[in-house]
Design a protein around this motif. Structure first.
Motif, PDB file in Angstrom:
ATOM      1  N   GLN A 386     -34.232  64.146 -45.983  1.00 15.47           N
ATOM      2  CA  GLN A 386     -33.788  64.830 -44.684  1.00 15.47           C
ATOM      3  C   GLN A 386     -32.266  64.773 -44.319  1.00 15.47           C
ATOM      4  N   ILE A 387     -31.563  63.584 -44.864  1.00 14.47           N
ATOM      5  CA  ILE A 387     -30.340  63.433 -44.478  1.00 14.47           C
ATOM      6  C   ILE A 387     -29.601  63.060 -45.634  1.00 14.47           C
ATOM      7  N   VAL A 403     -30.160  72.713 -55.141  1.00 16.87           N
ATOM      8  CA  VAL A 403     -30.358  71.943 -53.756  1.00 16.87           C
ATOM      9  C   VAL A 403     -31.164  72.762 -52.619  1.00 16.87           C
ATOM     10  N   GLY A 404     -31.598  73.998 -53.107  1.00 17.07           N
ATOM     11  CA  GLY A 404     -32.519  74.659 -52.265  1.00 17.07           C
ATOM     12  C   GLY A 404     -33.923  74.294 -52.393  1.00 17.07           C
ATOM     13  N   ASN A 405     -34.293  73.359 -53.298  1.00 18.16           N
ATOM     14  CA  ASN A 405     -35.440  72.831 -53.193  1.00 18.16           C
ATOM     15  C   ASN A 405     -35.719  71.734 -52.383  1.00 18.16           C
ATOM     16  N   MET A 406     -34.548  71.359 -51.679  1.00 20.37           N
ATOM     17  CA  MET A 406     -34.576  70.230 -50.893  1.00 20.37           C
ATOM     18  C   MET A 406     -35.246  70.546 -49.745  1.00 20.37           C
ATOM     19  N   ALA A 407     -36.634  70.771 -49.651  1.00 20.37           N
ATOM     20  CA  ALA A 407     -37.199  71.663 -48.253  1.00 20.37           C
ATOM     21  C   ALA A 407     -37.287  70.879 -46.934  1.00 20.37           C
ATOM     22  N   GLY A 428     -29.637  78.954 -48.531  1.00 21.70           N
ATOM     23  CA  GLY A 428     -30.289  79.590 -47.329  1.00 21.70           C
ATOM     24  C   GLY A 428     -31.665  79.437 -47.376  1.00 21.70           C
ATOM     25  N   LYS A 429     -32.290  78.830 -48.452  1.00 23.45           N
ATOM     26  CA  LYS A 429     -33.638  78.325 -48.394  1.00 23.45           C
ATOM     27  C   LYS A 429     -33.934  77.057 -47.567  1.00 23.45           C
ATOM     28  N   LEU A 430     -32.819  76.369 -47.208  1.00 22.59           N
ATOM     29  CA  LEU A 430     -33.210  74.790 -46.357  1.00 22.59           C
ATOM     30  C   LEU A 430     -33.369  75.548 -45.095  1.00 22.59           C
ATOM     31  N   GLN A 431     -34.802  75.703 -44.787  1.00 18.49           N
ATOM     32  CA  GLN A 431     -35.192  76.135 -43.557  1.00 18.49           C
ATOM     33  C   GLN A 431     -35.183  75.368 -42.460  1.00 18.49           C
ATOM     34  N   ARG A 432     -34.987  73.952 -42.706  1.00 16.52           N
ATOM     35  CA  ARG A 432     -34.883  72.825 -41.712  1.00 16.52           C
ATOM     36  C   ARG A 432     -33.581  72.609 -41.352  1.00 16.52           C
ATOM     37  N   LEU A 433     -32.633  73.191 -42.257  1.00 14.48           N
ATOM     38  CA  LEU A 433     -31.271  72.591 -42.086  1.00 14.48           C
ATOM     39  C   LEU A 433     -30.639  72.645 -40.498  1.00 14.48           C
ATOM     40  N   GLY A 452     -27.688  82.860 -42.604  1.00 13.26           N
ATOM     41  CA  GLY A 452     -28.296  83.474 -41.581  1.00 13.26           C
ATOM     42  C   GLY A 452     -29.721  83.583 -41.422  1.00 13.26           C
ATOM     43  N   ALA A 453     -30.213  83.155 -42.574  1.00 15.06           N
ATOM     44  CA  ALA A 453     -31.828  83.031 -42.503  1.00 15.06           C
ATOM     45  C   ALA A 453     -32.205  81.827 -41.936  1.00 15.06           C
TER      46      ALA A 453
END
Length: 508
Positions: A386-387, A403-407, A428-433, A452-453
């Motif tokens: 997470q961090i 890095v986008g796989n680090m969900a 942009g795949k990091l939806q919890r960032l 932006g996503a």
């Protein structure tokens, strides 16, 4: 039908006794007061010695003290067994909410009338303001106590040896950092001191938790560890910032710390390598050794600490390559190696973490070391992380596309390195960032519109790079700081006229 009920005389006698008992008011009926009068008077005397700026003791009136705020009674015997008068605002940071924090605190003196509560097992007076008076010696007479919390309550002087008389005590919190009423940025260190720890032996068969953070022990000498090791049932020991000046390299043969699960020796001038006896504490879950002036690490010793959940070795003098042995600790969730002198590449270290299928690492801090080279694609396998803080090193190359796989990632810090290339769209795949810091590098190209996503993004720092383009038009910040170039284009809170759609990023 005429029914005649014939009742024997002894029935009427029993019936009359029943009516008498039912109507008698002082034999424990539900309508009568539950509080024992002598204990109620002891509490009222205790109250008279206190100041109460917020009026939270206003409920201390009437006959039933068991209903008073902060008082608990045994349901069967009605004896007072619990007093919980902690500052209700203690979770607020005094620096930011001084007036509210201060208003919630009790003051005055602790009256010895408390010793008349013979069945009291729980006493919490934490985060109040007793104006630099001494911890009363008579607390040692309250021998039924199992829980005692006097933390952050502006006590002054020597910790009384009479506490050793509390042979039933299981939890003792004397954490002594206190905040002065002179203002929100004022605080007092080392108001409490322990020059003799002999009283600990009286708690040897009962104490499981001990916090003496900010209690000065600089005059105890090198025997401090021997004294604490007499607490044979101890599970948590917190000695944060106690002016301990040496970490013994060996334990006496009589020492017994086999039950210890949490050990905090942070911010003490220990000035030694990590001793081998520490690796024998195989029940350790959490180990805090930050800012202890330690150097000399034996990585193989950590293999014994298979239950370790949290390890903080930050702000020390450790050097060499990052120990790959940490990848073998499947329970490890929080690892902080910041502010050391670790050097070299991180490939083997990160590979070891990512290859462990049982690894559950949540937080990894490597800030401010001498690490270099590129970041491996194996970083993307840390799906629970997470961090991640890799700031202020000498990393080169680009951000791995995986890095986008680090969900689970919420915070990513890569500032103050020598990284370059384009920021990958996969970010942009990091939806919890929530936080992305990439400042002071050599990233170039357009800002990924995929940012932006990320609806959770609150802080975006891209200053001092070679980026160009436009701010993503669909950024939706909760509490935004957006740094481009060396300007703050959108402030906190977000201005209504903050330029979003056509603003060009400043190129340095």
């Amino acid at each position: 039908m005429d029914l005649k009920l014939k009742l024997r005389p002894n029935f009427f006698f029993s019936f009359l006794i029943f009516i008498f008992l039912f109507q008698k008011p002082d034999l424990g009926s539900a309508s009568g007061p539950k509080c024992i009068s002598t204990e109620r008077q002891a509490l009222l005397t205790f109250k008279q010695s206190l100041t109460d700026p917020s009026g939270r003791l206003s409920s201390w009136s009437g006959l039933d003290c068991c209903k008073w705020r902060g008082v608990g009674c045994d349901r069967r015997t009605s004896h007072v067994i619990k007093i919980d008068l902690r500052n209700p605002n203690q979770t607020l940071r005094p620096y930011d909410h001084w007036e509210v924090y201060d208003m919630g605190g009790l003051g005055g003196k602790i009256n010895p009338s408390l010793t008349r509560l013979k069945f009291l097992s729980y006493l919490d007076l934490s985060s109040n303001d007793f104006n630099f008076t001494a911890i009363p010696d008579f607390i040692g007479q309250m021998v039924s106590l199992r829980y005692l919390n006097l933390s952050s309550s502006t006590f002054l002087g020597e910790v009384p040896g009479s506490l050793g008389n509390l042979s039933k005590l299981e939890i003792l919190d004397l954490y002594a950092q206190t905040f002065s009423s002179d203002g929100p940025n004022s605080y007092t260190l080392y108001t409490l001191e322990a020059t003799n720890l002999g009283w600990l032996s009286g708690l040897s068969s009962s104490l499981t938790y001990l916090n003496m953070g900010y209690v000065s022990m600089r005059r105890v000498g090198e025997t401090w560890l021997e004294e604490f090791s007499k607490l044979t049932k101890l599970k948590e020991l917190h000695l944060f910032n106690c002016e301990l000046n040496k970490l013994p390299l060996s334990l006496p043969s009589s020492a017994n710390l086999k039950h210890l699960e949490v050990l905090d020796l942070s911010r003490n001038p220990l000035s030694s390598p990590i001793p081998n006896w520490l690796y024998d504490l195989t029940n350790l879950r959490k180990l805090y050794l930050q800012e202890d002036n330690l150097e000399g690490l034996s990585p193989s010793g950590f293999k014994k600490l298979k239950l370790l959940n949290t390890l903080d070795l930050s702000n020390n003098g450790f050097s060499g390559e990052l120990p790959v042995v940490f990848g073998d600790l499947s329970q490890l969730k929080y690892l902080d190696l910041s502010f050391n002198s670790f050097q070299g590449q991180v490939h083997k270290f990160l590979d070891a973490l990512s290859n462990n299928k049982g690894n559950s690492l949540v937080s990894l801090h490597l800030y401010s070391n001498n690490l270099n080279g590129t970041l491996p694609e194996s970083l993307g396998a840390l799906r629970n992380l997470q961090i991640l803080d890799l700031s202020e090193n000498s990393f080169t190359g680009s951000i791995p596309s995986l890095v986008g796989n680090m969900a689970s990632l919420k915070e990513l810090y890569l500032s103050r390195n020598s990284m370059k290339g384009k920021i990958p769209q996969s970010v942009g795949k990091l939806q919890r960032l929530e936080t992305l810091h990439l400042s002071f590098n050599m990233f170039s190209g357009a800002i990924p519109q995929s940012l932006g996503a990320i609806s959770t993004l609150e802080t975006l720092a891209l200053s001092y790079n070679n980026l160009e383009g436009r701010i993503p038009t669909n950024l939706k910040f909760k509490d935004p700081y957006i740094y481009f170039g060396n300007e703050l284009l959108c402030g906190k809170p977000l201005p209504k006229k903050c330029p979003r759609k056509q603003e060009t990023v400043i190129v340095n």
